[in-house]
Design a protein around this motif. Structure first.
Motif, PDB file in Angstrom:
ATOM      1  N   ALA A  10      -5.564  10.334  16.135  1.00 12.55           N
ATOM      2  CA  ALA A  10      -5.171  10.079  17.528  1.00 12.55           C
ATOM      3  C   ALA A  10      -3.918   9.205  17.577  1.00 12.55           C
ATOM      4  O   ALA A  10      -3.032   9.410  18.418  1.00 12.55           O
ATOM      5  CB  ALA A  10      -6.315   9.420  18.282  1.00 12.55           C
ATOM      6  N   THR A  11      -3.828   8.253  16.666  1.00 12.77           N
ATOM      7  CA  THR A  11      -2.639   7.399  16.607  1.00 12.77           C
ATOM      8  C   THR A  11      -1.407   8.212  16.231  1.00 12.77           C
ATOM      9  O   THR A  11      -0.331   8.062  16.835  1.00 12.77           O
ATOM     10  CB  THR A  11      -2.853   6.257  15.597  1.00 12.77           C
ATOM     11  OG1 THR A  11      -3.952   5.448  16.026  1.00 12.77           O
ATOM     12  CG2 THR A  11      -1.609   5.389  15.483  1.00 12.77           C
ATOM     13  N   LYS A  14      -0.283  10.445  19.178  1.00  9.72           N
ATOM     14  CA  LYS A  14       0.160   9.800  20.411  1.00  9.72           C
ATOM     15  C   LYS A  14       1.647  10.050  20.644  1.00  9.72           C
ATOM     16  O   LYS A  14       2.481   9.842  19.776  1.00  9.72           O
ATOM     17  CB  LYS A  14      -0.108   8.299  20.344  1.00  9.72           C
ATOM     18  CG  LYS A  14       0.103   7.593  21.675  1.00  9.72           C
ATOM     19  CD  LYS A  14      -0.343   6.138  21.599  1.00  9.72           C
ATOM     20  CE  LYS A  14      -0.179   5.459  22.955  1.00  9.72           C
ATOM     21  NZ  LYS A  14      -0.630   4.030  22.898  1.00  9.72           N
ATOM     22  N   GLY A  15       1.959  10.555  21.832  1.00 10.39           N
ATOM     23  CA  GLY A  15       3.346  10.859  22.166  1.00 10.39           C
ATOM     24  C   GLY A  15       3.794  12.237  21.738  1.00 10.39           C
ATOM     25  O   GLY A  15       4.912  12.641  22.037  1.00 10.39           O
ATOM     26  N   ARG A  19      -2.354  15.048  26.565  1.00  7.98           N
ATOM     27  CA  ARG A  19      -3.717  14.663  26.900  1.00  7.98           C
ATOM     28  C   ARG A  19      -4.155  15.562  28.056  1.00  7.98           C
ATOM     29  O   ARG A  19      -3.609  15.488  29.160  1.00  7.98           O
ATOM     30  CB  ARG A  19      -3.813  13.206  27.309  1.00  7.98           C
ATOM     31  CG  ARG A  19      -5.262  12.805  27.590  1.00  7.98           C
ATOM     32  CD  ARG A  19      -5.396  11.418  28.189  1.00  7.98           C
ATOM     33  NE  ARG A  19      -6.797  11.164  28.487  1.00  7.98           N
ATOM     34  CZ  ARG A  19      -7.581  10.350  27.803  1.00  7.98           C
ATOM     35  NH1 ARG A  19      -7.090   9.706  26.764  1.00  7.98           N
ATOM     36  NH2 ARG A  19      -8.849  10.190  28.150  1.00  7.98           N
ATOM     37  N   THR A 156      -9.711  14.631  18.166  1.00  6.13           N
ATOM     38  CA  THR A 156      -9.082  13.789  19.191  1.00  6.13           C
ATOM     39  C   THR A 156      -9.374  14.298  20.595  1.00  6.13           C
ATOM     40  O   THR A 156      -9.391  13.523  21.546  1.00  6.13           O
ATOM     41  CB  THR A 156      -7.564  13.680  18.972  1.00  6.13           C
ATOM     42  OG1 THR A 156      -6.964  14.980  19.082  1.00  6.13           O
ATOM     43  CG2 THR A 156      -7.252  13.097  17.603  1.00  6.13           C
ATOM     44  N   GLU A 160     -11.023  12.129  23.923  1.00  3.91           N
ATOM     45  CA  GLU A 160     -10.607  12.206  25.326  1.00  3.91           C
ATOM     46  C   GLU A 160     -11.779  12.562  26.229  1.00  3.91           C
ATOM     47  O   GLU A 160     -11.931  12.006  27.326  1.00  3.91           O
ATOM     48  CB  GLU A 160      -9.475  13.218  25.472  1.00  3.91           C
ATOM     49  CG  GLU A 160      -8.194  12.802  24.757  1.00  3.91           C
ATOM     50  CD  GLU A 160      -7.125  13.881  24.796  1.00  3.91           C
ATOM     51  OE1 GLU A 160      -7.303  14.879  25.537  1.00  3.91           O
ATOM     52  OE2 GLU A 160      -6.117  13.749  24.074  1.00  3.91           O
TER      53      GLU A 160
END
Length: 322
Positions: A10-11, A14-15, A19, A156, A160
């Motif tokens: 997930a890290t 990110k970006g 999502r 991931t 969510e």
């Protein structure tokens, strides 16, 4: 596999990954006879959840290995996810695809810059082809589901779901996942078990290709008797994975099998009520939510639409069911 791997993925995502939200419609609730929430991974990059696993795996590679290139085999969604993730990392990609894959998926994979190698899924072994080419060219094989880093990326989506369900005050629900080899299902199950234990994950497959359902019932891996012959091409695999099956056996509820007609009807309802485009294989979880009420428990169900890469002719066929 563990929850720490999913959180690390997930890290890295990110970006880069979108999502996706939880959508709802009173019309779907009425059909299902309970509250239905839909997670539209058809809105993810390349039109399916597969981008999550592809980015997770490729981003974790040693830079020298990544520069040599990656290889994957897929009927289309994993292909496109790997092709885009590789392109974004500046790495070459070779994708092995069945010759009878939807034309849109074949074209899109090539358009993303990947070299496409086709095979006959009824007579040729894609694992053998992938292994041979990987060795010959020094490529890193990114498996579609039975690979920890891929499972971590797919998981991931489960993080969510757990977070959004909590925000909505939902602490108990059935979570229906479109299931092929079990990468998405096992990843989401691990995430929910760690962060939302009241959410029970259940795999959903097309009738005649419900190898995961039969495997869970028998307590050991069962193969599909056929590898083609269903419109839900995105989730037809020979059998559950050696990594994914033990996770599903431990954490998932019973599997559900839906008909082609139910999958097409779910594609139509997703468009009519949620204004999103799903492919048949990506809509089987919604089909189970809408048309298999007797197999579900509780007053809330969360269904993932796992992909939206549908050919126009198939989409027209689905809309004709309305």
């Amino acid at each position: 596999m563990n929850i720490e791997m999913i959180e690390a993925a997930a890290t890295r995502l990110k970006g880069h990954a979108r999502r996706t939200p939880l959508l709802s419609s009173p019309f779907l609730d009425e059909i299902a006879g309970r509250r239905v929430l839909v997670k539209p991974e058809c809105l993810q990059h390349t039109g399916s959840f597969k981008f999550r696993g592809a980015w997770s795996a490729i981003s974790a590679l040693d830079p020298e290995l990544r520069a040599r290139g990656v290889i994957a085999f897929s009927s289309g969604n994993h292909a496109q996810g790997v092709a885009l993730a590789a392109k974004m990392h500046g790495a070459p990609a070779v994708i092995i695809m069945p010759a009878d894959a939807p034309a849109l998926k074949l074209a899109n994979t090539a358009a993303l810059g990947a070299e496409v190698v086709t095979y006959d899924r009824a007579t040729e072994d894609r694992d053998e082809i992938g292994g041979r080419l990987a060795e010959e060219r020094g490529l890193t094989l990114i498996k579609p589901f039975d690979e920890p880093l891929v499972i971590a990326g797919q998981g991931t989506a489960g993080l969510e779901i757990a977070e959004d369900a909590k925000a909505l005050g939902i602490d108990k629900a059935e979570v229906l996942i479109c299931c092929g080899g079990g990468g998405l299902t096992s990843g989401v199950a691990l995430a929910c078990a760690a962060h939302a234990p009241g959410l029970r994950v259940r795999p959903v497959e097309p009738e005649g290709f419900e190898d995961v359902k039969r495997s869970l019932e028998d307590g050991e891996i069962r193969r599909n008797p056929a590898l083609s012959g269903n419109i839900c091409d995105a989730i037809i695999t020979p059998q559950p994975g050696e990594i994914t099956f033990p996770i599903m056996k431990e954490l998932c509820g019973p599997g559900i099998a839906v008909s082609e007609d139910e999958a097409l009807a779910a594609v139509a309802q997703a468009f009519l009520r949620l204004k999103i485009v799903a492919e048949p294989g990506g809509a089987v979880a919604l089909a189970a939510a809408l048309y298999h009420a007797q197999e579900l428990e509780g007053d809330t169900v969360i269904a993932m639409i796992s992909g939206g890469n549908v050919d126009p002719e198939m989409f027209s066929r689905a809309l004709a069911t309305l």
